[in-house]
Design a protein around this motif. Structure first.
Motif, PDB file in Angstrom:
ATOM      1  N   THR A  19      38.426  54.807  15.546  1.00  0.00           N
ATOM      2  CA  THR A  19      38.154  54.163  16.836  1.00  0.00           C
ATOM      3  C   THR A  19      39.461  53.950  17.598  1.00  0.00           C
ATOM      4  O   THR A  19      39.528  54.133  18.819  1.00  0.00           O
ATOM      5  CB  THR A  19      37.412  52.823  16.638  1.00  0.00           C
ATOM      6  OG1 THR A  19      36.238  53.065  15.863  1.00  0.00           O
ATOM      7  CG2 THR A  19      37.021  52.196  17.965  1.00  0.00           C
ATOM      8  N   GLU A  20      40.517  53.587  16.870  1.00  0.00           N
ATOM      9  CA  GLU A  20      41.830  53.453  17.523  1.00  0.00           C
ATOM     10  C   GLU A  20      42.237  54.768  18.191  1.00  0.00           C
ATOM     11  O   GLU A  20      42.714  54.784  19.324  1.00  0.00           O
ATOM     12  CB  GLU A  20      42.903  53.042  16.505  1.00  0.00           C
ATOM     13  CG  GLU A  20      42.788  51.601  16.040  1.00  0.00           C
ATOM     14  CD  GLU A  20      43.927  51.160  15.132  1.00  0.00           C
ATOM     15  OE1 GLU A  20      44.151  49.952  15.020  1.00  0.00           O
ATOM     16  OE2 GLU A  20      44.604  52.029  14.517  1.00  0.00           O
ATOM     17  N   TRP A  21      42.029  55.886  17.484  1.00  0.00           N
ATOM     18  CA  TRP A  21      42.370  57.187  18.074  1.00  0.00           C
ATOM     19  C   TRP A  21      41.529  57.474  19.299  1.00  0.00           C
ATOM     20  O   TRP A  21      42.014  57.992  20.302  1.00  0.00           O
ATOM     21  CB  TRP A  21      42.205  58.317  17.050  1.00  0.00           C
ATOM     22  CG  TRP A  21      43.378  58.480  16.142  1.00  0.00           C
ATOM     23  CD1 TRP A  21      43.380  58.374  14.780  1.00  0.00           C
ATOM     24  CD2 TRP A  21      44.731  58.798  16.521  1.00  0.00           C
ATOM     25  NE1 TRP A  21      44.648  58.586  14.294  1.00  0.00           N
ATOM     26  CE2 TRP A  21      45.499  58.850  15.333  1.00  0.00           C
ATOM     27  CE3 TRP A  21      45.362  59.018  17.739  1.00  0.00           C
ATOM     28  CZ2 TRP A  21      46.869  59.137  15.344  1.00  0.00           C
ATOM     29  CZ3 TRP A  21      46.726  59.293  17.754  1.00  0.00           C
ATOM     30  CH2 TRP A  21      47.463  59.351  16.562  1.00  0.00           C
ATOM     31  N   MET A  22      40.236  57.147  19.213  1.00  0.00           N
ATOM     32  CA  MET A  22      39.350  57.396  20.354  1.00  0.00           C
ATOM     33  C   MET A  22      39.823  56.598  21.574  1.00  0.00           C
ATOM     34  O   MET A  22      39.910  57.125  22.682  1.00  0.00           O
ATOM     35  CB  MET A  22      37.918  57.004  20.003  1.00  0.00           C
ATOM     36  CG  MET A  22      36.955  57.194  21.161  1.00  0.00           C
ATOM     37  SD  MET A  22      35.305  56.601  20.757  1.00  0.00           S
ATOM     38  CE  MET A  22      35.552  54.843  20.801  1.00  0.00           C
ATOM     39  N   ILE A  63      28.790  59.363  14.217  1.00  0.00           N
ATOM     40  CA  ILE A  63      29.877  59.257  15.203  1.00  0.00           C
ATOM     41  C   ILE A  63      31.226  59.311  14.484  1.00  0.00           C
ATOM     42  O   ILE A  63      32.165  59.950  14.958  1.00  0.00           O
ATOM     43  CB  ILE A  63      29.743  57.946  16.029  1.00  0.00           C
ATOM     44  CG1 ILE A  63      28.453  57.951  16.845  1.00  0.00           C
ATOM     45  CG2 ILE A  63      30.954  57.745  16.937  1.00  0.00           C
ATOM     46  CD1 ILE A  63      28.354  59.040  17.895  1.00  0.00           C
ATOM     47  N   GLU A  64      31.277  58.676  13.315  1.00  0.00           N
ATOM     48  CA  GLU A  64      32.528  58.704  12.547  1.00  0.00           C
ATOM     49  C   GLU A  64      32.939  60.150  12.261  1.00  0.00           C
ATOM     50  O   GLU A  64      34.090  60.525  12.459  1.00  0.00           O
ATOM     51  CB  GLU A  64      32.366  57.935  11.232  1.00  0.00           C
ATOM     52  CG  GLU A  64      33.639  57.948  10.382  1.00  0.00           C
ATOM     53  CD  GLU A  64      33.418  57.481   8.942  1.00  0.00           C
ATOM     54  OE1 GLU A  64      32.674  56.513   8.725  1.00  0.00           O
ATOM     55  OE2 GLU A  64      33.999  58.122   8.044  1.00  0.00           O
ATOM     56  N   SER A  65      31.983  60.968  11.821  1.00  0.00           N
ATOM     57  CA  SER A  65      32.386  62.326  11.463  1.00  0.00           C
ATOM     58  C   SER A  65      32.686  63.158  12.710  1.00  0.00           C
ATOM     59  O   SER A  65      33.564  64.020  12.690  1.00  0.00           O
ATOM     60  CB  SER A  65      31.384  62.987  10.522  1.00  0.00           C
ATOM     61  OG  SER A  65      30.264  63.394  11.230  1.00  0.00           O
ATOM     62  N   GLN A 115      36.329  65.070  13.397  1.00  0.00           N
ATOM     63  CA  GLN A 115      36.511  66.461  13.813  1.00  0.00           C
ATOM     64  C   GLN A 115      37.298  66.552  15.107  1.00  0.00           C
ATOM     65  O   GLN A 115      38.224  67.345  15.236  1.00  0.00           O
ATOM     66  CB  GLN A 115      35.149  67.123  14.047  1.00  0.00           C
ATOM     67  CG  GLN A 115      34.412  67.454  12.770  1.00  0.00           C
ATOM     68  CD  GLN A 115      32.938  67.750  13.044  1.00  0.00           C
ATOM     69  OE1 GLN A 115      32.562  68.107  14.162  1.00  0.00           O
ATOM     70  NE2 GLN A 115      32.100  67.572  12.030  1.00  0.00           N
ATOM     71  N   ASN A 116      36.926  65.699  16.049  1.00  0.00           N
ATOM     72  CA  ASN A 116      37.575  65.701  17.350  1.00  0.00           C
ATOM     73  C   ASN A 116      39.064  65.454  17.292  1.00  0.00           C
ATOM     74  O   ASN A 116      39.826  65.989  18.093  1.00  0.00           O
ATOM     75  CB  ASN A 116      36.956  64.583  18.186  1.00  0.00           C
ATOM     76  CG  ASN A 116      36.308  65.131  19.415  1.00  0.00           C
ATOM     77  OD1 ASN A 116      37.003  65.428  20.377  1.00  0.00           O
ATOM     78  ND2 ASN A 116      34.999  65.289  19.366  1.00  0.00           N
ATOM     79  N   PHE A 117      39.475  64.605  16.361  1.00  0.00           N
ATOM     80  CA  PHE A 117      40.891  64.244  16.265  1.00  0.00           C
ATOM     81  C   PHE A 117      41.580  64.990  15.126  1.00  0.00           C
ATOM     82  O   PHE A 117      42.616  64.563  14.628  1.00  0.00           O
ATOM     83  CB  PHE A 117      41.045  62.727  16.133  1.00  0.00           C
ATOM     84  CG  PHE A 117      40.346  61.960  17.226  1.00  0.00           C
ATOM     85  CD1 PHE A 117      40.449  62.378  18.553  1.00  0.00           C
ATOM     86  CD2 PHE A 117      39.561  60.853  16.943  1.00  0.00           C
ATOM     87  CE1 PHE A 117      39.785  61.700  19.569  1.00  0.00           C
ATOM     88  CE2 PHE A 117      38.891  60.180  17.954  1.00  0.00           C
ATOM     89  CZ  PHE A 117      39.008  60.604  19.267  1.00  0.00           C
TER      90      PHE A 117
END
Ligand SMILES: [Zn+2]
Ligand SMILES: [Zn+2]
Length: 228
Positions: free
Chosen positions: A89-92, A119-121, A125-127
């Motif tokens: 979440t910090e990265w998001m 959402i976690e997974s 992937q996104n980061f």
């Protein structure tokens, strides 16, 4: 790395907060003591006592002897899960919403409990499967990444280093985080140790053209990779 536990079997947000703090204490080789939990979670000692009883009953922790507290395997999995959600979440917040680096920790703290496994997974992937959070603290299972980084107060005058990590304890101190951000003291910054004054409990860092004075109590939470 262990898979996330199902959302239905997650403990309550309060218990998740306790578990995360305990996980970090165990990771750092510190004894889990009720008094430190009270301080870190900003609750009263009697509240901690009651909550620990509940956690023991529900199988998240085990109390050996009278006060030696340890996470059980389910406790450890639940802790890893919430810490992972917190860090992702910090990265998001940092990458997608451009929230200030010094603010992402407290903002993520409010959101982390409601992130689903799906959402976690997606975030992972996104980061690109991050091994550390935006402050350089390891996601559970990636502790080995950070072991060679040293607290900056162990360096000598003249040594150069790259800031790699601001420990979770410092993340909780909003004023310190703002100070560090405003002075360029965050992961990736090249610094030099300019002066160490033990009688004053301070060290002075050269950060680009600036010098930044840090107390030893803050410096112990700043980890670096020595570069000279
Ligand atoms: Zn954080
Ligand atoms: Zn962080």
């Amino acid at each position: 790395m262990s898979q996330s536990i199902s959302v239905e079997s997650r403990p309550t947000p309060t218990i998740e907060d306790y578990l995360a703090v305990m996980y970090i204490m165990e990771r750092d080789g510190e004894e889990i003591i009720a008094a430190r939990l009270a301080e870190s979670l900003e609750v009263t000692p009697p509240t901690v006592t009651v909550t620990l009883k509940r956690m023991e009953r529900d199988g998240w922790i085990e109390v050996v002897g009278r006060k030696s507290i340890h996470l059980t395997i389910p406790g450890c999995e639940a802790a890893s899960s919430v810490i992972r959600r917190h860090m992702l979440t910090e990265w998001m917040l940092a990458r997608m919403l451009k929230v200030r680096w010094s603010d992402v920790h407290s903002e993520a703290h409010a959101i982390e409990h409601s992130i689903s496994n799906e959402i976690e997974s997606k975030m992972r992937q996104n980061f690109d499967d991050p091994q550390v959070c935006p402050h350089g603290n390891p996601l559970p299972g990636y502790e080995y990444v950070t072991v060679q980084w040293r607290p900056i107060n162990q360096l000598l005058v003249g040594e150069k280093a790259i800031i790699r990590r601001i420990h979770e304890t410092a993340e909780d101190d909003a004023d310190l985080m703002k100070f560090l951000e405003n002075n360029g003291v965050f992961p990736g910054t090249q610094v030099e140790i300019c002066e160490v004054l033990p009688f004053n409990q301070t060290l002075t860092l050269g950060v680009g053209e600036q010098s930044v004075v840090l107390g030893f109590s803050a410096a112990q939470y700043i980890y670096v990779e020595v570069s000279n």
